[in-house]
Write a protein that holds these residues in place. Structure first.
Motif, PDB file in Angstrom:
ATOM      1  N   TYR A   8      -4.471  21.872 -15.576  1.00  0.00           N
ATOM      2  CA  TYR A   8      -4.489  20.907 -16.681  1.00  0.00           C
ATOM      3  C   TYR A   8      -3.050  20.487 -16.993  1.00  0.00           C
ATOM      4  N   PRO A   9      -2.844  19.249 -17.412  1.00  0.00           N
ATOM      5  CA  PRO A   9      -1.471  18.786 -17.700  1.00  0.00           C
ATOM      6  C   PRO A   9      -0.911  19.334 -19.008  1.00  0.00           C
ATOM      7  N   PHE A  10      -1.675  20.186 -19.708  1.00  0.00           N
ATOM      8  CA  PHE A  10      -1.222  20.766 -20.973  1.00  0.00           C
ATOM      9  C   PHE A  10      -1.972  22.069 -21.183  1.00  0.00           C
ATOM     10  N   ASP A  11      -1.551  22.835 -22.175  1.00  0.00           N
ATOM     11  CA  ASP A  11      -2.214  24.100 -22.503  1.00  0.00           C
ATOM     12  C   ASP A  11      -3.541  23.776 -23.177  1.00  0.00           C
ATOM     13  N   VAL A  12      -4.615  23.776 -22.422  1.00  0.00           N
ATOM     14  CA  VAL A  12      -5.885  23.269 -22.913  1.00  0.00           C
ATOM     15  C   VAL A  12      -6.489  24.156 -24.002  1.00  0.00           C
ATOM     16  N   VAL A  13      -6.425  25.475 -23.836  1.00  0.00           N
ATOM     17  CA  VAL A  13      -7.034  26.376 -24.826  1.00  0.00           C
ATOM     18  C   VAL A  13      -6.297  26.303 -26.153  1.00  0.00           C
ATOM     19  N   GLU A  14      -4.966  26.334 -26.122  1.00  0.00           N
ATOM     20  CA  GLU A  14      -4.186  26.304 -27.360  1.00  0.00           C
ATOM     21  C   GLU A  14      -4.296  24.952 -28.064  1.00  0.00           C
ATOM     22  N   SER A  15      -4.386  23.874 -27.302  1.00  0.00           N
ATOM     23  CA  SER A  15      -4.525  22.553 -27.923  1.00  0.00           C
ATOM     24  C   SER A  15      -5.897  22.407 -28.578  1.00  0.00           C
ATOM     25  N   ILE A  16      -6.934  22.992 -27.966  1.00  0.00           N
ATOM     26  CA  ILE A  16      -8.262  22.995 -28.593  1.00  0.00           C
ATOM     27  C   ILE A  16      -8.224  23.806 -29.884  1.00  0.00           C
ATOM     28  N   ALA A  17      -7.556  24.961 -29.836  1.00  0.00           N
ATOM     29  CA  ALA A  17      -7.438  25.802 -31.033  1.00  0.00           C
ATOM     30  C   ALA A  17      -6.674  25.073 -32.140  1.00  0.00           C
ATOM     31  N   TRP A  18      -5.663  24.295 -31.774  1.00  0.00           N
ATOM     32  CA  TRP A  18      -4.906  23.547 -32.777  1.00  0.00           C
ATOM     33  C   TRP A  18      -5.777  22.466 -33.408  1.00  0.00           C
ATOM     34  N   PHE A  53     -23.043  25.325 -23.494  1.00  0.00           N
ATOM     35  CA  PHE A  53     -22.964  26.196 -22.316  1.00  0.00           C
ATOM     36  C   PHE A  53     -23.961  25.713 -21.276  1.00  0.00           C
ATOM     37  N   ASP A  54     -23.448  25.386 -20.104  1.00  0.00           N
ATOM     38  CA  ASP A  54     -24.259  24.852 -19.015  1.00  0.00           C
ATOM     39  C   ASP A  54     -24.896  26.013 -18.239  1.00  0.00           C
ATOM     40  N   PRO A  55     -26.221  26.084 -18.143  1.00  0.00           N
ATOM     41  CA  PRO A  55     -26.862  27.223 -17.476  1.00  0.00           C
ATOM     42  C   PRO A  55     -26.679  27.247 -15.966  1.00  0.00           C
ATOM     43  N   ILE A  56     -26.308  26.108 -15.371  1.00  0.00           N
ATOM     44  CA  ILE A  56     -26.169  26.090 -13.916  1.00  0.00           C
ATOM     45  C   ILE A  56     -24.725  25.831 -13.486  1.00  0.00           C
ATOM     46  N   GLY A  57     -23.830  25.765 -14.442  1.00  0.00           N
ATOM     47  CA  GLY A  57     -22.429  25.502 -14.126  1.00  0.00           C
ATOM     48  C   GLY A  57     -21.570  26.737 -14.331  1.00  0.00           C
ATOM     49  N   GLN A  58     -20.419  26.525 -15.008  1.00  0.00           N
ATOM     50  CA  GLN A  58     -19.492  27.629 -15.234  1.00  0.00           C
ATOM     51  C   GLN A  58     -19.444  27.986 -16.715  1.00  0.00           C
ATOM     52  N   ALA A  59     -20.615  28.183 -17.292  1.00  0.00           N
ATOM     53  CA  ALA A  59     -20.688  28.493 -18.716  1.00  0.00           C
ATOM     54  C   ALA A  59     -19.903  29.744 -19.071  1.00  0.00           C
ATOM     55  N   LEU A  60     -19.856  30.690 -18.149  1.00  0.00           N
ATOM     56  CA  LEU A  60     -19.203  31.962 -18.436  1.00  0.00           C
ATOM     57  C   LEU A  60     -17.811  32.045 -17.825  1.00  0.00           C
ATOM     58  N   CYS A  61     -17.224  30.895 -17.527  1.00  0.00           N
ATOM     59  CA  CYS A  61     -15.884  30.935 -16.945  1.00  0.00           C
ATOM     60  C   CYS A  61     -14.888  31.496 -17.961  1.00  0.00           C
ATOM     61  N   LYS A  62     -13.815  32.051 -17.439  1.00  0.00           N
ATOM     62  CA  LYS A  62     -12.841  32.740 -18.287  1.00  0.00           C
ATOM     63  C   LYS A  62     -12.236  31.813 -19.329  1.00  0.00           C
ATOM     64  N   ARG A  63     -11.941  30.575 -18.952  1.00  0.00           N
ATOM     65  CA  ARG A  63     -11.337  29.639 -19.906  1.00  0.00           C
ATOM     66  C   ARG A  63     -12.291  29.355 -21.074  1.00  0.00           C
ATOM     67  N   THR A  64     -13.571  29.194 -20.786  1.00  0.00           N
ATOM     68  CA  THR A  64     -14.537  28.922 -21.857  1.00  0.00           C
ATOM     69  C   THR A  64     -14.614  30.104 -22.807  1.00  0.00           C
ATOM     70  N   MET A  65     -14.686  31.301 -22.252  1.00  0.00           N
ATOM     71  CA  MET A  65     -14.767  32.495 -23.098  1.00  0.00           C
ATOM     72  C   MET A  65     -13.491  32.676 -23.930  1.00  0.00           C
ATOM     73  N   THR A  66     -12.334  32.388 -23.317  1.00  0.00           N
ATOM     74  CA  THR A  66     -11.064  32.493 -24.049  1.00  0.00           C
ATOM     75  C   THR A  66     -11.016  31.486 -25.197  1.00  0.00           C
ATOM     76  N   ALA A  67     -11.489  30.269 -24.917  1.00  0.00           N
ATOM     77  CA  ALA A  67     -11.496  29.240 -25.959  1.00  0.00           C
ATOM     78  C   ALA A  67     -12.400  29.644 -27.121  1.00  0.00           C
ATOM     79  N   VAL A  68     -13.596  30.163 -26.808  1.00  0.00           N
ATOM     80  CA  VAL A  68     -14.512  30.603 -27.862  1.00  0.00           C
ATOM     81  C   VAL A  68     -13.890  31.727 -28.683  1.00  0.00           C
ATOM     82  N   GLU A  69     -13.228  32.654 -28.000  1.00  0.00           N
ATOM     83  CA  GLU A  69     -12.588  33.769 -28.703  1.00  0.00           C
ATOM     84  C   GLU A  69     -11.477  33.281 -29.630  1.00  0.00           C
ATOM     85  N   ARG A  70     -10.675  32.328 -29.151  1.00  0.00           N
ATOM     86  CA  ARG A  70      -9.589  31.782 -29.979  1.00  0.00           C
ATOM     87  C   ARG A  70     -10.152  31.033 -31.184  1.00  0.00           C
TER      88      ARG A  70
END
Length: 477
Positions: free
Chosen positions: A173-183, A195-212
């Motif tokens: 990504y051209p920027f810090d995507v998780v921190e910018s979402i948190a901001w 959460f997409d049941p057939i995609g990457q719903a459980l990907c690390k970035r998604t889980m990190t974003a939810v946690e933040r």
């Protein structure tokens, strides 16, 4: 009467535009802050709460202009259906959808009178409250605004924020995507997590974003399993739901109240009916709108109270200054009169010392006194005799005149001079220490502000009545 006519014209304009009651209320609140009671006054004869609060006479802190719309941010992995949901809600294809990672930046989707696309700098100018997002390197070139003319559902009261699709792996990504979402979460009213049941719903970035997001904004979050219609078998859907729930359990707050409804875009060709909670998403948006209306009305009440309190405090401060200035004036006059007294004593001592000088005393004794007969000039003769040392009358000038101290007169003059200078300094300090008070014009201005705040409070009551009315009648949605 003119104000009432202008209010009526404003209301008629809103009706002509086909606004819902909720939209009218949010718009009216915004106008009361920005333009004042007569929002359409071409002569600019009124001002809003914001300008009053920021007037240097009051300088009320913590008063901000409420937004006219609710901000709803949608977060999720790539292909979670974020853009598709926005297009469905709006009723227009404003966002590109597909299997490719189409959304790598942030896109605001808002309603307007003309279809338009705004890029980074224009978006930041349009949404001035998100200026701090520019601090994230690489964000400005990846922020857009899509303006739609749609009036579907309650879109006129909503600004959607479509966030980048979250994936793991080599995706850069051209920027810090998780921190910018948190901001950005600090500046929205509702956060929808898809959460997409057939995609990457459980990907690390998604889980990190939810946690933040849960660190500060747990109460804003709502979770949904999107694209449920793409999982044909019920037991497969349940398995995916359990997997997502288990992965989220340790990352979210208030997990005992956690819900993960299944949603998908409505379709008529399903072989087997699948539970679809997409209307719950719309209800979550509507609820956020209703809460925002209540919050804005409460905030307006509090801000009016702040303004009135600031005016009262300014009046109390002016009364204190009046009392303090009066005390300082009295002190100044007292020091001035004391200075005159000391100056008189200094002149008297200087005169005595002058008459005590041998040449002066002899000259007075020999030449002046004989010319002043007791019959013709009794007062002048008595004064001169009193000023001349007794010893002079006997033929000698006293060496010690003041309490037996040699050169005591000079010492007395020195001390009296110091006392006089000190009194002058204290007088000037007392007078210069007087504080500036409110002028008649400023008092009139503050009283106008008070009357305006009271009138706005009355308008707020009317807006509340309109809000309750549309709740009972089901208008505005």
């Amino acid at each position: 009467m003119a104000n009432k006519n202008k209010k009526r014209e404003t209301q008629n304009d809103a009706d002509a535009l086909g606004m819902s009651s909720t939209e009218k209320i949010l718009r009216r609140i915004h106008e009361l802050y920005e333009k004042g009671l007569c929002a359409d006054d071409a002569e600019g004869g009124t001002i809003g709460l914001l300008e009053i609060a920021h007037d240097p006479l009051l300088n009320v802190q913590g008063v901000w202009k409420p937004r006219k719309k609710v901000n709803v941010m949608i977060v999720g992995n790539h292909s979670a259906g974020k853009s598709s949901f926005i297009n469905w809600y709006v009723g227009e294809s404003v966002q590109t959808t597909g299997v490719a990672i189409e959304t790598r930046g942030f896109t605001y989707v808002t309603s307007g009178r003309k279809r338009e696309t705004l890029k980074g700098d224009a978006t930041f100018a349009f949404y001035d409250h998100i200026g701090g997002l520019r601090e994230f390197k690489g964000v400005e070139e990846n922020v857009f605004t899509e303006i739609s003319t749609s009036k579907d559902r309650n879109f006129a009261c909503v600004d959607f924020v479509d966030t980048p699709g979250l994936v793991d792996g080599e995706m850069e990504y051209p920027f810090d995507v998780v921190e910018s979402i948190a901001w950005l979460a600090d500046h929205v009213d509702l956060i929808l997590c898809f959460f997409d049941p057939i995609g990457q719903a459980l990907c690390k970035r998604t889980m990190t974003a939810v946690e933040r997001l849960n660190e500060k904004h747990a109460e804003k979050l709502a979770y949904y399993m999107s694209k449920a219609d793409q999982v044909e078998k019920e037991h497969d859907r349940q398995r995916v739901l359990i997997q997502i729930t288990q992965n989220l359990a340790g990352r979210i707050k208030n997990s005992h109240a956690f819900k993960l409804p299944t949603i998908y875009l409505p379709r008529d060709d399903l072989a087997v009916p699948i539970p679809n909670a997409i209307e719950e998403v719309c209800e979550d948006v509507d609820k956020a709108i209703r809460l925002t209306v209540q919050k804005n009305l409460t905030t307006m009440k509090d801000d009016c109270a702040k303004i009135v309190k600031a005016i009262d405090a300014r009046g109390e401060e002016d009364a204190r200054r009046k009392k303090d200035n009066a005390a300082r004036t009295i002190k100044g006059w007292a020091f001035m009169f004391a200075g005159w007294l000391v100056l008189s004593l200094l002149a008297y001592v200087a005169t005595l010392e002058t008459f005590a000088l041998r040449p002066v005393a002899v000259a007075m004794r020999v030449h002046a006194l004989p010319r002043l007969s007791e019959d013709e000039f009794p007062v002048a003769r008595a004064v001169m005799t009193g000023l001349l040392p007794t010893e002079v009358a006997e033929g000698e000038v006293a060496a010690k005149r003041w309490m037996g101290v040699e050169n005591g007169g000079l010492y007395a003059m020195a001390w009296l001079s110091v006392a006089y200078v000190t009194l002058q300094v204290m007088k000037r300090k007392a007078w210069r220490g007087r504080e500036a008070r409110l002028t008649k014009r400023e008092w009139k201005k503050l009283e106008g502000y008070r009357a305006y705040a009271i009138e706005v409070s009355a308008v707020r009551e009317e807006l509340y009545k309109e809000y309750f009315k549309q709740l009972h009648e089901g208008d505005g949605y």
